[in-house]
Design a protein around this motif. Sequence first.
Motif, PDB file in Angstrom:
ATOM      1  N   GLU A   1      -2.858   9.538 -15.114  1.00 49.14           N
ATOM      2  CA  GLU A   1      -3.995   8.653 -14.822  1.00 49.14           C
ATOM      3  C   GLU A   1      -3.626   7.188 -14.998  1.00 49.14           C
ATOM      4  N   GLN A   2      -2.874   6.925 -16.084  1.00 48.35           N
ATOM      5  CA  GLN A   2      -2.519   5.527 -16.356  1.00 48.35           C
ATOM      6  C   GLN A   2      -1.582   4.972 -15.280  1.00 48.35           C
ATOM      7  N   ILE A   3      -0.672   5.812 -14.806  1.00 46.56           N
ATOM      8  CA  ILE A   3       0.253   5.355 -13.749  1.00 46.56           C
ATOM      9  C   ILE A   3      -0.534   5.058 -12.471  1.00 46.56           C
ATOM     10  N   ILE A   4      -1.490   5.945 -12.164  1.00 52.43           N
ATOM     11  CA  ILE A   4      -2.317   5.734 -10.964  1.00 52.43           C
ATOM     12  C   ILE A   4      -3.124   4.436 -11.121  1.00 52.43           C
ATOM     13  N   ALA A   5      -3.731   4.269 -12.290  1.00 53.64           N
ATOM     14  CA  ALA A   5      -4.547   3.072 -12.520  1.00 53.64           C
ATOM     15  C   ALA A   5      -3.701   1.811 -12.411  1.00 53.64           C
ATOM     16  N   MET A   6      -2.523   1.866 -12.987  1.00 54.81           N
ATOM     17  CA  MET A   6      -1.670   0.676 -12.948  1.00 54.81           C
ATOM     18  C   MET A   6      -1.217   0.363 -11.519  1.00 54.81           C
ATOM     19  N   SER A   7      -0.904   1.413 -10.763  1.00 59.86           N
ATOM     20  CA  SER A   7      -0.498   1.202  -9.365  1.00 59.86           C
ATOM     21  C   SER A   7      -1.621   0.538  -8.580  1.00 59.86           C
ATOM     22  N   LEU A   8      -2.840   1.051  -8.753  1.00 61.90           N
ATOM     23  CA  LEU A   8      -3.981   0.486  -8.023  1.00 61.90           C
ATOM     24  C   LEU A   8      -4.285  -0.950  -8.469  1.00 61.90           C
ATOM     25  N   LEU A   9      -4.159  -1.155  -9.774  1.00 62.89           N
ATOM     26  CA  LEU A   9      -4.399  -2.489 -10.321  1.00 62.89           C
ATOM     27  C   LEU A   9      -3.401  -3.500  -9.727  1.00 62.89           C
ATOM     28  N   CYS A  10      -2.131  -3.108  -9.694  1.00 64.07           N
ATOM     29  CA  CYS A  10      -1.096  -3.995  -9.132  1.00 64.07           C
ATOM     30  C   CYS A  10      -1.367  -4.242  -7.652  1.00 64.07           C
ATOM     31  N   TRP A  11      -1.816  -3.199  -6.962  1.00 69.93           N
ATOM     32  CA  TRP A  11      -2.129  -3.331  -5.525  1.00 69.93           C
ATOM     33  C   TRP A  11      -3.234  -4.371  -5.331  1.00 69.93           C
TER      34      TRP A  11
ATOM     35  N   THR B   1       0.854  -1.193   0.000  1.00 71.48           N
ATOM     36  CA  THR B   1       0.000   0.000   0.000  1.00 71.48           C
ATOM     37  C   THR B   1       0.888   1.241   0.000  1.00 71.48           C
ATOM     38  N   GLY B   2       1.912   1.209   0.856  1.00 71.78           N
ATOM     39  CA  GLY B   2       2.857   2.329   0.908  1.00 71.78           C
ATOM     40  C   GLY B   2       3.542   2.540  -0.436  1.00 71.78           C
ATOM     41  N   TRP B   3       3.947   1.448  -1.054  1.00 73.18           N
ATOM     42  CA  TRP B   3       4.615   1.455  -2.366  1.00 73.18           C
ATOM     43  C   TRP B   3       3.667   2.085  -3.403  1.00 73.18           C
ATOM     44  N   THR B   4       2.388   1.662  -3.364  1.00 74.02           N
ATOM     45  CA  THR B   4       1.389   2.176  -4.320  1.00 74.02           C
ATOM     46  C   THR B   4       1.169   3.672  -4.109  1.00 74.02           C
ATOM     47  N   ILE B   5       1.032   4.054  -2.839  1.00 74.36           N
ATOM     48  CA  ILE B   5       0.818   5.478  -2.530  1.00 74.36           C
ATOM     49  C   ILE B   5       1.994   6.310  -3.060  1.00 74.36           C
ATOM     50  N   ALA B   6       3.201   5.754  -2.905  1.00 72.72           N
ATOM     51  CA  ALA B   6       4.391   6.486  -3.369  1.00 72.72           C
ATOM     52  C   ALA B   6       4.332   6.718  -4.880  1.00 72.72           C
ATOM     53  N   TRP B   7       3.944   5.709  -5.653  1.00 70.48           N
ATOM     54  CA  TRP B   7       3.868   5.874  -7.118  1.00 70.48           C
ATOM     55  C   TRP B   7       2.754   6.854  -7.508  1.00 70.48           C
ATOM     56  N   ILE B   8       1.628   6.750  -6.768  1.00 70.41           N
ATOM     57  CA  ILE B   8       0.523   7.677  -7.060  1.00 70.41           C
ATOM     58  C   ILE B   8       0.969   9.109  -6.755  1.00 70.41           C
ATOM     59  N   ALA B   9       1.647   9.259  -5.612  1.00 72.94           N
ATOM     60  CA  ALA B   9       2.136  10.598  -5.240  1.00 72.94           C
ATOM     61  C   ALA B   9       3.111  11.123  -6.278  1.00 72.94           C
ATOM     62  N   LEU B  10       3.972  10.237  -6.766  1.00 75.08           N
ATOM     63  CA  LEU B  10       4.942  10.659  -7.791  1.00 75.08           C
ATOM     64  C   LEU B  10       4.214  11.123  -9.052  1.00 75.08           C
ATOM     65  N   ALA B  11       3.201  10.350  -9.440  1.00 70.03           N
ATOM     66  CA  ALA B  11       2.457  10.708 -10.657  1.00 70.03           C
ATOM     67  C   ALA B  11       1.737  12.039 -10.506  1.00 70.03           C
ATOM     68  N   LEU B  12       1.219  12.272  -9.290  1.00 70.11           N
ATOM     69  CA  LEU B  12       0.471  13.511  -9.070  1.00 70.11           C
ATOM     70  C   LEU B  12       1.378  14.726  -8.883  1.00 70.11           C
ATOM     71  N   LEU B  13       2.499  14.503  -8.193  1.00 69.59           N
ATOM     72  CA  LEU B  13       3.349  15.646  -7.826  1.00 69.59           C
ATOM     73  C   LEU B  13       4.436  15.961  -8.848  1.00 69.59           C
TER      74      LEU B  13
ATOM     75  N   GLU C   1      -3.067  -4.063 -21.237  1.00 69.03           N
ATOM     76  CA  GLU C   1      -4.209  -3.298 -21.749  1.00 69.03           C
ATOM     77  C   GLU C   1      -4.208  -1.874 -21.183  1.00 69.03           C
ATOM     78  N   VAL C   2      -3.899  -1.769 -19.865  1.00 72.54           N
ATOM     79  CA  VAL C   2      -3.869  -0.427 -19.231  1.00 72.54           C
ATOM     80  C   VAL C   2      -2.791   0.429 -19.869  1.00 72.54           C
ATOM     81  N   SER C   3      -1.593  -0.155 -20.049  1.00 75.55           N
ATOM     82  CA  SER C   3      -0.483   0.651 -20.586  1.00 75.55           C
ATOM     83  C   SER C   3      -0.702   1.024 -22.054  1.00 75.55           C
ATOM     84  N   SER C   4      -1.447   0.183 -22.781  1.00 72.49           N
ATOM     85  CA  SER C   4      -1.594   0.497 -24.212  1.00 72.49           C
ATOM     86  C   SER C   4      -2.860   1.304 -24.519  1.00 72.49           C
ATOM     87  N   THR C   5      -3.991   0.947 -23.902  1.00 68.72           N
ATOM     88  CA  THR C   5      -5.248   1.632 -24.278  1.00 68.72           C
ATOM     89  C   THR C   5      -5.826   2.500 -23.176  1.00 68.72           C
TER      90      THR C   5
END
Lengths: 319, 549
Positions: B402-412, B378-390, B484-488
């Motif tokens: 958006e795609q980075i956030i989606a992929m982080s959540l999907l992996c989580w 969860t911490g790892w995911t939050i870090a990637w989301i924060a990176l994408a946003l900031l 699919e997330v990374s391409s479309t």
Amino acid sequence: MVASGQPMIQLRRLYRFFGQTRAVNDVSFEVNAGQVFGFIGPNGAGKTTTMRILSTLDLPDYGDALVDGFSVINDPDRVRKRLGFMPDDFGTYPNMNCLEYLDFFARSYGLIGRERIKALRHTLSYTGLDKIAEKSIQGLSKGMRQRLCLGRAMIHDPAVLILDEPANGLDPRARIELRQMVMGLAADGKALLVSSHILSELGEMCDCLGIIERGTLIASGTVKEIQNRLHPHLNIRVQMLGNTEAAVDWLRTQRGVVQLTSEGSTIRFQFHSTADEKSREVAQLLKAMIQQEFEVVDFTTEGKTLEDVFMQITTGAVQ
Amino acid sequence: MSATSPNDLFADISLTPPVVGLPPTEINNRFVQLPEEGWRVYWAWLSERANPIVVKEARQALNSKQFTISFSLTLIAVICWTLLAVVIQLPSLYYVPGGMLMLAGFMVILSFPMLLIIPFSAFRSMIIESEERTFELVSISALSARQIVNGKMASALLQTIIYLATLTPCFVITYLLRGVLLSSILYYLIFTLLLSVTLTAVSILVASIGRAKLLQVISSIALLAGLLFAAFTWSMVTVNTLVFWDFAGWGLNVVIGVTMLTCTLVPVCLRSATAAIDFPSENHATALRIRLTIFLYNCLGWGMWIALAAEEDEACYTFICVGLALFLLVGSFVVSENGIISPRAQRTLPRTVVGRIFGTWFFPGAGLGYVYMCCMFTGWTIAWIALALLAPNFQMRINETEQIIAMSLLCWLYFLFYNGLARLLMLAIPKTVSGRMVMGFLLQAILVLAGVAVPMIVISLLNGFRQPDYGWHQFPNIVWTIGEVSSTGIASVAPSFLLLALFAIPIFGLNLLLCGRDVLLVRIHVPGRLKEEIQANQPEPPATPDPFA
């Protein structure tokens, strides 16, 4: 380390299962400081498993074992400092001599400086390894290897020693020497748990015995206690100079005398007594015979040997 | 023991005559004599305080043929290569820099003892202890499992130092021949050293885990093959990069990164090895999870740095996916551990509310371990989301937030789902079964592969073996869904996303409920006998002088 004043070894309802096999089944006993406890049983009875649990090399499924008040399950680190274990089949390092081997274990037990040197010197002289200290371990005879292993087990001056078949494969002289060593260690105040197949030796060196079969402790106590429990009577043999018939007739009238037989000048009978001090009653019987002016040459109690007791108490069944 | 201090330990024993045998003989050996004056006193002092395993291993190594042969072969190879390289480069060696070729050869020669012989010797050293039945004797001595493992590691490092020290003159010659920067030589030596240390730690871990005979044989072969591959690959990498890669630009960053990864990975391996050989009631989970946290977040930090330095969104996707793979790997071991909160471990449970909220997950148990891993991811995911946003706020190039956030959540969600499922299935395997770690790893791998293969096969069968399109039914398929997330983008996987959440969150909840017993455990008192000894061993406070006396 502070001694607790309680029994040095305590087994509390110990169980160990290997699949369907009950290797140790509800075993409990205690060994005090300065006592030698002999552990007897046929092969596969559970002796080694019990000893391995006590040595923190295995874990019980139920129950606990305490060494100087410390649990082998929860405080094995404390147990190990107080314990010396001599396994039946032990390993040695290649490219090492006796002194290097003992030196390594002395260091492993945290002995440094003068303490380590004193411990090495004492162990080498106590076990008689001082003359072959620099000999390679691979060239040692079985007896010398046993001595080396005993030396390793006692190098840190443990309060408890567990010896699994220490006399196995030793020649008669080495056995006698080992017995002396064990008795010397007990005299030093150590608690010893010794297993052996050589029952006559165990009978001589042990204060207490435990007989185990199919994982269950079927008898425990001093050698005499076990013998008395199994045979509440004494077998007595009397050698007469003459007048055997009269002696037989007189003995028939005495209380506790049964199964009287005579053969030539030898009389054999069983003496039953419920008293705790059987010896006193036997002495009184002898005194009475002398007072009756019977010419007694020899008056001997023929007790059962440990082998007899062992054979009677165990069934030889294996699991 | 009846003696109260080491000084008293043999006070009267030395006066006790031997019970049996002839009178003792005087032994003229340095082991049983006090050191004389001079350097021997300091040497003895040092050796007394060194780890006994190191002292023993050093003695054995000096007497062993294996070390003599491998060391001699290395020396012969170095001498031969020096002569050969000089002959090859003559006569141009007098006026053209010739250090490059020489260094490449030396690095290839060095990589074999460093990456093959030393790690495999460490592995064999552990295995031989159990084969020769000496391990049991050592394990019941006063040496802790940690000292045993650290001793094996230190002995391997000692050998590494010997090899490096021996080859130092060769590297000096290389530098003097010109054509190679001093920094390049140092970088390569550091990389080789770090790789050697990591492989040695991994070898010790493998030897500690594989205690059964069959597992030892399999692991021996697998490890030997792996080490050979590592030594050969590293040799090739060294030769190629020496020619094509200029280290001067960003070599230092790579060195720092690799050093930090090694410094955080090696403690994880060594602590895991310690846990594998120690008694079961000891709590190794806390120490191990602290080390794991440091290692995982170190990976995260360097992953983010590389992603930002590369200035490519694909790098972010790659590291998020690498993170998932890493967590699934580590998670498979964590959820298959057979540790429980023993009464010994219960003595150290946190007492405060805050301590219980944050500290309980660091205690032994597969259930607690699963929740710990989920928290970490969860911490790892939050870090990637924060990176994408900031990132855009700091002029860093992140295009597809958006795609980075989606992929982080999907992996989580995938982690919660697959690792949670593995944990639930591992509950069916009795704790007494050996090789649970291997089983856990295989189970996790099978689950992930089944998640990929089963929906594909089912849909293919239903479609008459035509290539199916991506749909909600592919939600367990990690590979396709992430692709699919990374391409479309997120839109096409939204139903899968929801379905995955619908399964993953209840699985997490069920696991959380199942470890409720462990969470509710409270600290227990130290047994009286132990308290007694701890008090007795505490040094007496110095007497305060009475000012009025």
